[in-house]
Each structure stands twice: as C-alpha cells, then as structure tokens.
Write a protein that holds these residues in place. Structure first.
Motif, PDB file in Angstrom:
ATOM      1  N   PHE A 263       2.104  -4.710  -6.382  1.00  0.00           N
ATOM      2  CA  PHE A 263       1.397  -5.870  -6.933  1.00  0.00           C
ATOM      3  C   PHE A 263       1.685  -7.179  -6.196  1.00  0.00           C
ATOM      4  O   PHE A 263       0.792  -7.991  -5.982  1.00  0.00           O
ATOM      5  CB  PHE A 263       1.780  -6.018  -8.415  1.00  0.00           C
ATOM      6  N   GLY A 264       2.930  -7.396  -5.786  1.00  0.00           N
ATOM      7  CA  GLY A 264       3.252  -8.643  -5.110  1.00  0.00           C
ATOM      8  C   GLY A 264       4.733  -8.749  -4.799  1.00  0.00           C
ATOM      9  O   GLY A 264       5.484  -7.768  -4.904  1.00  0.00           O
ATOM     10  N   TYR A 265       5.159  -9.958  -4.408  1.00  0.00           N
ATOM     11  CA  TYR A 265       6.546 -10.186  -3.997  1.00  0.00           C
ATOM     12  C   TYR A 265       7.092 -11.484  -4.576  1.00  0.00           C
ATOM     13  O   TYR A 265       6.347 -12.438  -4.838  1.00  0.00           O
ATOM     14  CB  TYR A 265       6.647 -10.313  -2.471  1.00  0.00           C
TER      15      TYR A 265
ATOM     16  N   LYS B  58       0.827  -1.214   0.000  1.00  0.00           N
ATOM     17  CA  LYS B  58       0.000   0.000   0.000  1.00  0.00           C
ATOM     18  C   LYS B  58       0.862   1.265   0.000  1.00  0.00           C
ATOM     19  O   LYS B  58       0.419   2.327  -0.456  1.00  0.00           O
ATOM     20  CB  LYS B  58      -0.929   0.004   1.225  1.00  0.00           C
ATOM     21  N   LEU B  59       2.090   1.134   0.531  1.00  0.00           N
ATOM     22  CA  LEU B  59       2.999   2.290   0.496  1.00  0.00           C
ATOM     23  C   LEU B  59       3.247   2.742  -0.938  1.00  0.00           C
ATOM     24  O   LEU B  59       3.348   3.933  -1.221  1.00  0.00           O
ATOM     25  CB  LEU B  59       4.337   1.927   1.151  1.00  0.00           C
ATOM     26  N   VAL B  60       3.351   1.774  -1.839  1.00  0.00           N
ATOM     27  CA  VAL B  60       3.576   2.089  -3.253  1.00  0.00           C
ATOM     28  C   VAL B  60       2.337   2.768  -3.822  1.00  0.00           C
ATOM     29  O   VAL B  60       2.433   3.785  -4.520  1.00  0.00           O
ATOM     30  CB  VAL B  60       3.914   0.819  -4.056  1.00  0.00           C
TER      31      VAL B  60
ATOM     32  N   VAL C  25      10.057  -6.545  -4.870  1.00  0.00           N
ATOM     33  CA  VAL C  25       8.699  -6.000  -4.944  1.00  0.00           C
ATOM     34  C   VAL C  25       8.304  -5.910  -6.411  1.00  0.00           C
ATOM     35  O   VAL C  25       9.029  -5.328  -7.223  1.00  0.00           O
ATOM     36  CB  VAL C  25       8.612  -4.609  -4.285  1.00  0.00           C
ATOM     37  N   ILE C  26       7.168  -6.488  -6.752  1.00  0.00           N
ATOM     38  CA  ILE C  26       6.656  -6.422  -8.117  1.00  0.00           C
ATOM     39  C   ILE C  26       5.711  -5.234  -8.201  1.00  0.00           C
ATOM     40  O   ILE C  26       4.757  -5.134  -7.419  1.00  0.00           O
ATOM     41  CB  ILE C  26       5.917  -7.718  -8.512  1.00  0.00           C
ATOM     42  N   ILE C  27       5.997  -4.335  -9.126  1.00  0.00           N
ATOM     43  CA  ILE C  27       5.192  -3.122  -9.236  1.00  0.00           C
ATOM     44  C   ILE C  27       4.592  -2.999 -10.634  1.00  0.00           C
ATOM     45  O   ILE C  27       5.186  -3.401 -11.633  1.00  0.00           O
ATOM     46  CB  ILE C  27       6.016  -1.862  -8.898  1.00  0.00           C
ATOM     47  N   PHE C  28       3.396  -2.434 -10.656  1.00  0.00           N
ATOM     48  CA  PHE C  28       2.660  -2.174 -11.899  1.00  0.00           C
ATOM     49  C   PHE C  28       2.698  -0.682 -12.185  1.00  0.00           C
ATOM     50  O   PHE C  28       2.723   0.143 -11.267  1.00  0.00           O
ATOM     51  CB  PHE C  28       1.196  -2.585 -11.725  1.00  0.00           C
ATOM     52  N   SER C  29       2.679  -0.327 -13.452  1.00  0.00           N
ATOM     53  CA  SER C  29       2.440   1.063 -13.817  1.00  0.00           C
ATOM     54  C   SER C  29       1.011   1.413 -13.411  1.00  0.00           C
ATOM     55  O   SER C  29       0.069   0.698 -13.764  1.00  0.00           O
ATOM     56  CB  SER C  29       2.611   1.264 -15.324  1.00  0.00           C
TER      57      SER C  29
END
Length: 345
Positions: free
Chosen positions: A161-163, A149-151, A258-262
């Motif tokens: 999105f995930g780890y 949620k920080l992202v 950390v997996i991040i989405f645009s």
C-alpha cells in the motif's frame, strides 16, 4: 311541462359542472411520483495495527491518515488505530492480516523477505541510503512501486500500500559506551525476529537476541540484553533511555516501513474507495516526513536533558566494511536494483 323544464335545467347544471371540473383538472399538473427513499451507504470500518505507542511518529502519522480518510469520505470510511501492540506482536498481526481479521499493518521489509519476498532484504542492506531524503526519493519513484508489487504478487494474501520512512537506526546500550566495533564484542543485542537483523548484529561482533518489541524495555531493565537498536524517535518515545542511556549514532540502517493491506479487505473495496484511501495515504506520507524531522530534534533535546550520552562512532568506514559480506549474501541477485537505488538523486 314544468317538470320537463326542471329536468332540463338540472341536466344542464350537471353538464356544466362536469365541464368545469374537467377543465380544472386539465389545468393542473399531474402529481409527481413519490421519490424512493435514499439508501444510506454502508459504513466501512478498517482496523490498523501498530506496535509503537501513541506518542511515536509512526502512530501519529497513522492517525493523520485516519483523519484524512474520514474527512475525504465524509465519515463513511473510518480507520480505527490500535497502537502499542494491542492486537499482538508482529507475527500475530501479519497472520490476522492474512485472514482478514486485521485490515492494515506497518511492517519491516525484512519480515516480508522471510515470507518469501527476498528482494525486500535489499531495503535493509546497511548504509544503502545516503540519508532520509535519498530514501524518500527512492520510495516515491518507480523502484518503490516495484517493491510494493512484490507484496501483491507474493501469494501471501497481502497488498502493498505505501511507505513511511524516518531517520536511521542506531544502537543503544544499558552500560557500555560504544564507539568502535571492538566495543560490540560479546554484547547481547535485541533484534526483531528477522534473519537480516541477526546477520547485521553478528557482523558487528555482537550476539543477536530476538525479543518481541513489547518486551524490550523489561529485557533491558533486567539485563536480558545489553542493548538494542532503533531510530531516535523509537528510542525516545518508548523511554528506552531510562534503562539504556548510551546512544551510539552509527546509522547502520535506514530501511523504510512497508504499509500492507489485507488482500481480502482490499479486494472488497470499490475502485473509488481504493483511490480515496491511496490519496489519503499520500497526504499522510508528506505529513510524516515533516513530522519526523521535527520529532528527531525534539528527541535529541529531551535525551540530552535526561542525561543520555549521545556518542559518535570513531571510524565509520570500519562499520561499513564489516557488513560488506551481507551485500553478497542478500544482494548478489539484485545488483542492478541496488545500483539504481544508489544512483537515485
């Protein structure tokens, strides 16, 4: 008279023909309206950037994610994977993600911390996690969700999105056999471009040298640096053992990826597609967890066969004590979170 009879007969035949025609029509079902042509759903292509090569456990897990997405969406959603830094270094791919030119990326928490999400540094605190299982227990619980949620709330146009998590990071060296902190003095150690990594290496008495991951092999080969640090699979699959054959198991860090989405991409997706992608990723997490353990065993066997010297530190506690000041620098505002992580069973 005869003409009148002919006229009557003709009229009667016409009337009977009309009656039978109407009767026939009444017995028939009305023709069904033609069905509107089915509009094909638009295909969605998502680009996933990765620094590691195809043989690395992270990339294999990402390709499994892509496979599951394609299967669950019946080919409507496709994840294209770009390994080996094809789309640039970490900084470049993060910027592409923020602009929507890249859709998904795997990064280090410390890099996100440098973008303003300071609490992410907690994940990098040395010796925070007892082992990989402890790490996964934290990630799959409420603490892991809070960090994602920080992202979402960072204003950086990215979505958590995930780890993925693998075994701890260890140091490796081109010439020196390191088993004590005093052995680290004066060595140039490659680190990612992150303040946390700089501080960890300095705490051990070495000189941190930021270098792009894609340039690390040549930097070791040419003596630009004396060593670096990576988990077993990273060291093995990138063949760093060819130029740095001394691997010291100190386990200084077990930070997850950390997996991040645009955010631009994520917000365009329907709620149903967001759920489909999340479910597919959960499956790839389980796949990655099992695969990582298997790949570690294979890596150790191959490393021994290649003549790599696998060393243990002589006194683990001196390494732990050396980095305690980092808990004060990076963790004093998050002591309750650190305690919750350490108490997670």
């Amino acid at each position: 008279m005869q003409r009148k009879n002919v006229f009557k007969m003709t009229s009667l035949l016409l009337i009977l023909t009309l009656v039978f025609s109407l009767a026939g029509c009444a017995g028939q079902k009305p023709a069904a309206p033609e069905a509107a042509p089915e509009v094909p759903q638009e295909k969605i292509i998502l680009k996933f950037g990765e620094l590691n090569p195809d043989t690395h456990v992270m990339t294999i897990a990402i390709r499994e994610f892509a496979r599951v997405v394609k299967e669950k969406s019946e080919g409507r959603i496709e994840v294209e994977v770009f390994p080996s830094g094809q789309l640039g270094d970490q900084q470049t791919m993060i910027q592409s993600l923020q602009m929507g030119a890249l859709d998904i990326y795997r990064t280090n928490p410390s890099f996100l911390a440098d973008l303003g999400m300071k609490q992410m540094n907690v994940y990098h605190l040395p010796y925070l996690f007892r082992d990989v299982d402890h790490c996964w227990d934290v990630l799959n619980g409420p603490i892991g969700e809070e960090f994602l949620k920080l992202v979402d709330n960072s204003g950086t146009k990215m979505t958590g999105f995930g780890y993925y998590a693998e075994s701890p990071r260890n140091f490796f060296f081109t010439k020196k056999e390191v088993t004590k902190i005093s052995d680290m003095k004066g060595l140039k150690i490659r680190v990612p471009e992150s303040q946390m990594y700089l501080d960890v290496v300095q705490a051990f008495g070495a000189s941190p040298t930021p270098i792009a991951y894609s340039e690390l092999y040549s930097a070791l080969q040419t003596g630009v640096v004396d060593g670096a640090e990576n988990p077993l699979t990273g060291y093995h699959t990138n063949k760093f053992f060819e130029v740095a054959p001394n691997y010291t198991i100190d386990g200084h860090e077990l930070a997850p990826s950390v997996i991040i989405f645009s955010e631009l991409t994520w917000n365009k997706l329907s709620t149903e597609d967001q759920k489909l992608l999340s479910d597919a990723f959960r499956e790839s997490e389980k796949f990655m967890r099992n695969l990582s353990s298997q790949k570690d065993e294979e890596a150790i066997a191959d490393m021994k066969a290649a003549g790599v010297k696998i060393l243990e530190v002589e006194n683990q506690q001196e390494w732990v004590d050396a980095v305690k000041p980092l808990y004060e620098k990076y963790g004093k505002e998050y002591l309750s979170v650190i305690e919750r992580i350490q108490n997670t069973k």
